[in-house]
Every structure is written in C-alpha cells, then in structure tokens.
Design a protein around this motif. Structure first.
Motif: not given
Ligand code: SF4
Length: 71
Positions: A29, A13, A20, A22
């Motif tokens: 998460p 992601h 990120c 997400l």
């Molecule tokens: S914040 Fe979490 S979901 Fe987003 S890129 Fe980093 S590890 Fe992946």
C-alpha cells in the motif's frame, strides 16, 4: 486487507519476524511506503512503540454517551 484492518490486529502481510512481506513489492500500500518512523511515536524499539500506540488509542476513544433510560 480488502475491508481494512481492525485495530489491534496484525496486518496479514507481517511475517513472524516482524518484517513486511510486501516490502519492495508493487502491491504494498502507498500509505505503508509513505510512512516514516519517528521517535515521538515509535520510540526506540517495538515495546515502546506498542505502549505509545496503546496510549494514542486510549486517548482517541470516543466519549461514552449515556442516554436517559440507558443508565
Ligand atoms: S508495511 Fe503495510 S503491508 Fe507491510 S506489514 Fe506493515 S501494514 Fe502490512
């Protein structure tokens, strides 16, 4: 990542510009939401953070145990 993320592998992601994908999404998460960057671990930039991460990984490697007959 359903089976976890191996060390040294970027999250699926993470965008090519290190954002990120997400962020702000309910699927992100909880651990990622809870994480807060700290200078002690993250330094002042990405390069410093990667150096510190490599040091921590090196320091946390298990000791190598050599059994008789393996050496
Ligand atoms: S914040 Fe979490 S979901 Fe987003 S890129 Fe980093 S590890 Fe992946």
């Amino acid at each position: 990542m359903p089976n976890g993320k191996p060390a040294g592998v970027a999250c699926v992601h993470l965008s090519s510009n290190m954002r990120c994908l997400l962020f702000g999404d309910a699927r992100r998460p909880d651990l990622c939401d809870a994480f807060g960057a700290e200078r002690e671990f993250c330094g002042d930039n990405r390069e410093q953070a990667l150096v510190r991460l490599a040091q921590l990984e090196q320091q946390s490697l298990p000791d190598i145990v050599v059994f008789e007959g393996d050496a």
